[in-house]
Scaffold this motif. Structure first.
Motif, PDB file in Angstrom:
ATOM      1  N   VAL A 242      70.114 138.833  63.261  1.00  0.00           N
ATOM      2  CA  VAL A 242      69.820 138.545  61.853  1.00  0.00           C
ATOM      3  C   VAL A 242      70.296 137.130  61.555  1.00  0.00           C
ATOM      4  O   VAL A 242      71.490 136.817  61.746  1.00  0.00           O
ATOM      5  CB  VAL A 242      70.518 139.551  60.927  1.00  0.00           C
ATOM      6  CG1 VAL A 242      70.280 139.191  59.465  1.00  0.00           C
ATOM      7  CG2 VAL A 242      70.025 140.968  61.219  1.00  0.00           C
TER       8      VAL A 242
ATOM      9  N   TYR B  88      69.877 144.025  66.780  1.00  0.00           N
ATOM     10  CA  TYR B  88      68.988 143.087  66.088  1.00  0.00           C
ATOM     11  C   TYR B  88      69.760 141.795  65.826  1.00  0.00           C
ATOM     12  O   TYR B  88      70.963 141.833  65.542  1.00  0.00           O
ATOM     13  CB  TYR B  88      68.518 143.658  64.744  1.00  0.00           C
ATOM     14  CG  TYR B  88      67.431 144.694  64.877  1.00  0.00           C
ATOM     15  CD1 TYR B  88      66.115 144.410  64.545  1.00  0.00           C
ATOM     16  CD2 TYR B  88      67.729 145.978  65.340  1.00  0.00           C
ATOM     17  CE1 TYR B  88      65.109 145.363  64.670  1.00  0.00           C
ATOM     18  CE2 TYR B  88      66.738 146.937  65.466  1.00  0.00           C
ATOM     19  CZ  TYR B  88      65.431 146.628  65.128  1.00  0.00           C
ATOM     20  OH  TYR B  88      64.447 147.575  65.254  1.00  0.00           O
TER      21      TYR B  88
ATOM     22  N   ARG C 249      65.385 138.966  62.932  1.00  0.00           N
ATOM     23  CA  ARG C 249      65.078 138.978  61.503  1.00  0.00           C
ATOM     24  C   ARG C 249      65.546 137.665  60.877  1.00  0.00           C
ATOM     25  O   ARG C 249      66.677 137.239  61.078  1.00  0.00           O
ATOM     26  CB  ARG C 249      65.774 140.147  60.807  1.00  0.00           C
ATOM     27  CG  ARG C 249      65.330 141.517  61.292  1.00  0.00           C
ATOM     28  CD  ARG C 249      63.904 141.819  60.829  1.00  0.00           C
ATOM     29  NE  ARG C 249      63.495 143.176  61.170  1.00  0.00           N
ATOM     30  CZ  ARG C 249      62.900 143.529  62.307  1.00  0.00           C
ATOM     31  NH1 ARG C 249      62.628 142.589  63.214  1.00  0.00           N
ATOM     32  NH2 ARG C 249      62.565 144.776  62.534  1.00  0.00           N
TER      33      ARG C 249
END
Length: 352
Positions: free
Chosen positions: A213, A211, A235
């Motif tokens: 971030v 992911y 994110r």
């Protein structure tokens, strides 16, 4: 010693954090400190809790009103030395300090050229000493502003390394087992945002549980979001007041900047044991040691950035080795007390 600090920035970033750290640190050591700043700025809002503030900075270069008010405030405070932290500050504080006979130290926060017009040469002539936070910045000051090397003092950034190392990891809301690649900083083009946006789809395709971030805000946020709109597993955290827990939760920090003054986020990632993929440009090779505390890649090269991120995400023993070395490096080189010792020694030497 009576020290006047200045920082007229409208935003919150590394230079503002260093301004506050130096001011609070010198005050704890028994010195009288006051801060000249811009009214209502993020620095003003944070600093007024711990430091006397003079929120009068602003206006055009050599603004007669700002210069006169600054000179009067320096006289009232009985300042013995002035230290500027933001790029525009000398345009007010140098003439104000000369007016009242107080020496000025200019901390140049960014590895960017300074102009050499007759106006700027006259302004620089009023500076007693310069502070650079990296060898790269010192070299740029010498090359572009003609500042003699002996007038430039190298003081690398420092922070409370032990507090950062002890911070608990943030809950990023990711699935169990996810590996987070982080970006922490101002969302501006010079930070390599768009190279990261080009690199991320390749990383995400290779590492299904990775992911991206992103912690920060800035002038290029809208364009950066658009560049990543179709990318998977991204994110957005927005502004994070205390990035230490976010950094602790990462597997890798990406710092693909085009230039820096120092690279504070990289040093802070090292402090929490997180390896860094950074660009081999400006000051970053002074913070991140290639193959020892992180990996360095060429600037403006999304393919090299993606390959380095993939390599670290796929090689856990390498991540652990680089992270441990980075934590030791941060304790040895980036301690807050070391930075305060060096500032204190310089200011005691310069103060009238």
């Amino acid at each position: 010693m009576r020290v006047a600090l200045s920082n007229a920035a409208r935003v919150w970033g590394g230079a503002e954090r260093m301004t506050l750290a130096v001011g609070e640190g010198l005050r704890v050591r028994g010195h009288k400190v006051t801060l000249f700043c811009r009214a209502g700025s993020p620095l003003h809002q944070r600093a007024e809790r711990s430091l006397p503030c003079v929120p009068i900075l602003g206006g055009m270069d050599l603004s007669p009103r700002t210069v006169a008010r600054s000179a009067a405030a320096l006289r009232r405070f009985r300042a013995e030395v002035v230290v500027t932290f933001a790029v525009k500050d000398p345009r007010w504080l140098v003439p104000a300090a000369r007016w009242v006979g107080v020496p000025v130290v200019v901390r140049h926060p960014m590895d960017r050229p300074l102009p050499r017009t007759p106006y700027h040469r006259a302004l620089y002539a009023g500076v007693e000493r310069w502070v650079a936070n990296s060898e790269a910045t010192r070299a740029t000051l010498q090359r572009t502003a003609g500042v003699p090397r002996e007038r430039i003092v190298l003081i690398r950034n420092g922070f409370d390394v032990e507090r950062w190392a002890a911070a608990p990891p943030a809950d990023l809301g990711l699935p169990p087992g996810a590996r987070a690649v982080g970006f922490v900083g101002r969302l501006e083009r010079r930070k390599g945002l768009f190279e990261l946006a080009l690199a991320w789809p390749r990383v995400a395709a290779r590492i299904p549980d990775a992911y991206l971030v992103i912690a920060g805000v800035g002038p290029d946020e809208e364009a950066f979001r658009a560049a990543l709109a179709a990318a998977p597993r991204v994110r957005w955290l927005g502004f994070v007041a205390d990035p230490a827990p976010v950094l602790r939760a990462l597997a890798v920090l990406a710092m693909p900047s085009h230039f820096e003054g120092f690279g504070l986020a990289a040093a802070e990632a090292l402090a929490v044991g997180v390896p860094v993929v950074a660009t081999a440009t400006s000051s970053l090779p002074e913070v991140v040691a290639h193959e020892r505390t992180g990996l360095l890649v060429p600037p403006h090269d999304p393919d090299a950035l993606a390959a380095a991120l993939i390599r670290l995400l796929e090689d856990e023993p390498l991540r652990i080795r680089l992270g441990a070395a980075g934590a030791a490096e941060a304790r040895a080189r980036f301690a807050l007390d070391r930075m305060l010792d060096e500032f204190e020694a310089l200011l005691l030497e310069v103060a009238r």
